[in-house]
Write an enzyme that holds these catalytic residues in place. Structure first.
Site, short mmCIF file in Angstrom:
data_model
loop_
_atom_site.label_atom_id
_atom_site.label_comp_id
_atom_site.label_asym_id
_atom_site.label_seq_id
_atom_site.Cartn_x
_atom_site.Cartn_y
_atom_site.Cartn_z
N ARG A 135 0.84 -1.21 0.00
CA ARG A 135 0.00 0.00 0.00
C ARG A 135 0.87 1.26 0.00
O ARG A 135 0.53 2.26 -0.64
CB ARG A 135 -0.95 -0.04 1.20
CG ARG A 135 -2.01 -1.13 1.02
CD ARG A 135 -2.88 -1.31 2.24
NE ARG A 135 -3.60 -0.11 2.59
CZ ARG A 135 -4.08 0.14 3.82
NH1 ARG A 135 -3.89 -0.74 4.78
NH2 ARG A 135 -4.72 1.25 4.07
N HIS A 140 -5.61 7.80 12.30
CA HIS A 140 -5.20 6.39 12.19
C HIS A 140 -3.78 6.24 11.67
O HIS A 140 -3.42 5.18 11.16
CB HIS A 140 -6.20 5.61 11.32
CG HIS A 140 -7.54 5.43 11.97
ND1 HIS A 140 -8.68 5.05 11.29
CD2 HIS A 140 -7.93 5.59 13.27
CE1 HIS A 140 -9.71 4.98 12.14
NE2 HIS A 140 -9.28 5.31 13.33
C1 BJW Z 1 -17.45 6.50 -1.30
C2 BJW Z 1 -16.88 6.25 -2.51
C3 BJW Z 1 -16.77 7.28 -3.37
C4 BJW Z 1 -16.97 4.32 -1.42
N1 BJW Z 1 -17.20 8.50 -2.96
N2 BJW Z 1 -17.89 7.64 -0.85
C5 BJW Z 1 -17.69 -2.56 19.93
C6 BJW Z 1 -18.46 -1.41 19.84
C7 BJW Z 1 -17.87 -0.18 19.58
C8 BJW Z 1 -16.51 -0.06 19.40
C9 BJW Z 1 -15.74 -1.20 19.50
C10 BJW Z 1 -16.32 -2.44 19.77
N3 BJW Z 1 -15.33 -3.36 19.78
C11 BJW Z 1 -14.16 -2.74 19.54
C12 BJW Z 1 -14.38 -1.42 19.37
C13 BJW Z 1 -13.38 -0.37 19.07
C14 BJW Z 1 -12.83 -0.50 17.66
C15 BJW Z 1 -13.99 -0.50 16.67
O1 BJW Z 1 -14.53 0.52 16.30
N4 BJW Z 1 -14.38 -1.68 16.19
C16 BJW Z 1 -15.53 -1.76 15.27
C17 BJW Z 1 -15.15 -2.65 14.11
C18 BJW Z 1 -16.72 -2.23 16.06
N5 BJW Z 1 -12.01 0.66 17.45
C19 BJW Z 1 -10.73 0.70 17.81
O2 BJW Z 1 -10.15 -0.29 18.25
C20 BJW Z 1 -10.01 2.02 17.68
N6 BJW Z 1 -9.39 2.36 18.90
C21 BJW Z 1 -10.11 2.58 20.02
O3 BJW Z 1 -11.33 2.50 20.05
O4 BJW Z 1 -9.35 2.97 21.10
C22 BJW Z 1 -10.01 3.18 22.36
C23 BJW Z 1 -10.62 4.54 22.52
C24 BJW Z 1 -11.50 4.76 23.56
C25 BJW Z 1 -12.08 6.01 23.73
C26 BJW Z 1 -11.77 7.06 22.89
C27 BJW Z 1 -10.87 6.84 21.89
C28 BJW Z 1 -10.31 5.59 21.71
C29 BJW Z 1 -8.93 1.94 16.61
C30 BJW Z 1 -9.50 1.77 15.24
C31 BJW Z 1 -8.37 1.58 14.23
C32 BJW Z 1 -8.89 1.41 12.81
N7 BJW Z 1 -7.80 1.10 11.96
C33 BJW Z 1 -8.03 0.94 10.52
C34 BJW Z 1 -6.73 0.48 9.88
C35 BJW Z 1 -5.73 1.65 9.84
C36 BJW Z 1 -4.54 1.38 9.00
C37 BJW Z 1 -4.84 0.94 7.58
O5 BJW Z 1 -5.35 1.74 6.77
O6 BJW Z 1 -4.57 -0.22 7.31
O7 BJW Z 1 -8.48 2.18 9.95
S1 BJW Z 1 -9.38 -0.18 10.15
C38 BJW Z 1 -9.99 0.73 8.76
O8 BJW Z 1 -11.33 1.24 9.09
C39 BJW Z 1 -9.08 1.98 8.66
C40 BJW Z 1 -10.09 3.05 8.37
O9 BJW Z 1 -9.54 4.31 8.69
C41 BJW Z 1 -11.27 2.65 9.22
C42 BJW Z 1 -12.57 3.28 8.79
O10 BJW Z 1 -12.93 2.85 7.52
P1 BJW Z 1 -13.68 3.85 6.53
O11 BJW Z 1 -12.78 4.96 6.17
O12 BJW Z 1 -14.99 4.22 7.07
O13 BJW Z 1 -13.80 2.91 5.23
P2 BJW Z 1 -14.99 1.89 4.83
O14 BJW Z 1 -14.47 1.03 3.77
O15 BJW Z 1 -15.56 1.25 6.02
O16 BJW Z 1 -16.13 2.85 4.25
C43 BJW Z 1 -15.93 3.57 3.05
C44 BJW Z 1 -17.17 4.45 2.80
O17 BJW Z 1 -16.92 5.23 1.64
C45 BJW Z 1 -18.47 3.67 2.57
O18 BJW Z 1 -19.53 4.30 3.28
C46 BJW Z 1 -18.69 3.79 1.05
O19 BJW Z 1 -20.08 3.84 0.70
C47 BJW Z 1 -18.03 5.11 0.77
N8 BJW Z 1 -17.51 5.25 -0.60
N9 BJW Z 1 -16.60 4.87 -2.58
C48 BJW Z 1 -17.74 8.64 -1.72
N10 BJW Z 1 -16.24 7.17 -4.59
#
Ligand code: BJW
Length: 237
Positions: free
Chosen positions: A58, A111
């Protein structure tokens, strides 16, 4: 324009048309790789070579990627707001550098970044555009094999949270662009902004998991929808 304190949150959708790939869409990154293997500290401990290969590929793809009209429009909006004496915060979940390539400044990469390495031995973070391997040496402490991608994996604390929550508390406009609303804490920002009394807008290909929370939504490819929304707000140019 009536808004003076703007917070924008972007996700993978803003960079989709630049070829960076989304995660949860059909054909997305998590349909080809198990996130438990490549995006958790446990996965990295089990198989660092696999994780390095995933991020090296990537990081390599990033070099040729160019910002699209959505990145350019957000940079244009930042220049306009700041020239007018307003506050503008761009928070991205993306690890690419396309906002910066488009001209945005002080981008909060909650992130992390592909073009950065983190030393697990001494905590140094720094620019890194080469491949990372198990033999890479830390520029700061000299440790060999302790460097990892400077990205935030599941279970890790995202960067910049204090600044982000401060921005959300003061915001009068919060806009979410191209994110599924599946990953926390980013998915909860719209709630914080609403509590602060901000107007909230979602710009996405299709309604996200959080659609009901937003005051307003516009749907379509980011290159069209974001550009048109910015032009409506501040005029074309
Ligand atoms: C278009 C388009 C076009 C397409 N035009 N639009 C249970 C409940 C709640 C939370 C948790 C839980 N169990 C665990 C958790 C916490 C966990 C979490 O959220 N898990 C869920 C899966 C449930 N989160 C964490 O662990 C985070 N840390 C944390 O919570 O620490 C504690 C804390 C406590 C209190 C305050 C603060 C913190 C860390 C999360 C780390 C995420 N890491 C990644 C990888 C990063 C490195 C890498 O890139 O490899 O980040 S995962 C991946 O998902 C990446 C992204 O940034 C992230 C979000 O994804 P995104 O950007 O939304 O992409 P998609 O693919 O999901 O969506 C794309 C969108 O675009 C879609 O809607 C399409 O329709 C649209 N689209 N083409 C416009 N042309």
């Amino acid at each position: 324009m009536t808004f003076r304190r703007i917070v924008i949150l972007t996700g993978a959708g803003v960079s989709a048309e630049s070829g960076m790939g989304t995660f949860r869409d059909k054909g997305g990154i998590w349909t080809r790789h198990r996130l438990e293997d490549v995006a958790t500290p446990e996965g990295f401990a089990r198989n660092p070579d696999l994780v390095h290969a995933f991020y090296n590929t990537r990081r390599g793809a990033l070099k040729a990627a160019q910002p699209n009209a959505a990145h350019l429009a957000l940079a244009r909006l930042q220049r306009h707001v700041e020239a007018d004496g307003g506050d503008f915060m761009l928070v991205t979940q993306n690890v690419d550098n396309l906002h910066e390539k488009a001209g945005s400044t002080r981008v909060v990469h909650m992130h992390g970044e592909l073009a950065s390495a983190l030393c697990a031995a001494c905590g140094a973070r720094g620019y890194w555009d080469k491949d990372l391997t198990g033999d890479s040496e830390c520029w700061s402490c000299g440790a060999v094999g302790a460097l990892r991608p400077d990205v935030v994996w599941f279970g890790e604390m995202p960067y910049g949270m204090d600044d982000i929550y401060r921005g959300l508390e003061l915001a009068d406009l919060f806009v979410s662009v191209g994110t599924s609303g599946e990953v926390y804490p980013a998915a909860g920002f719209v709630n914080e902004a609403r509590l602060a009394g901000a107007h909230t807008i979602e710009l996405n290909l299709e309604p996200s998991a959080n659609v009901r929370i937003f005051s307003e939504g516009r749907y379509g490819p980011a290159s069209e929808v974001v550009d048109a929304w910015v032009s409506d707000l501040i005029g074309a140019g």
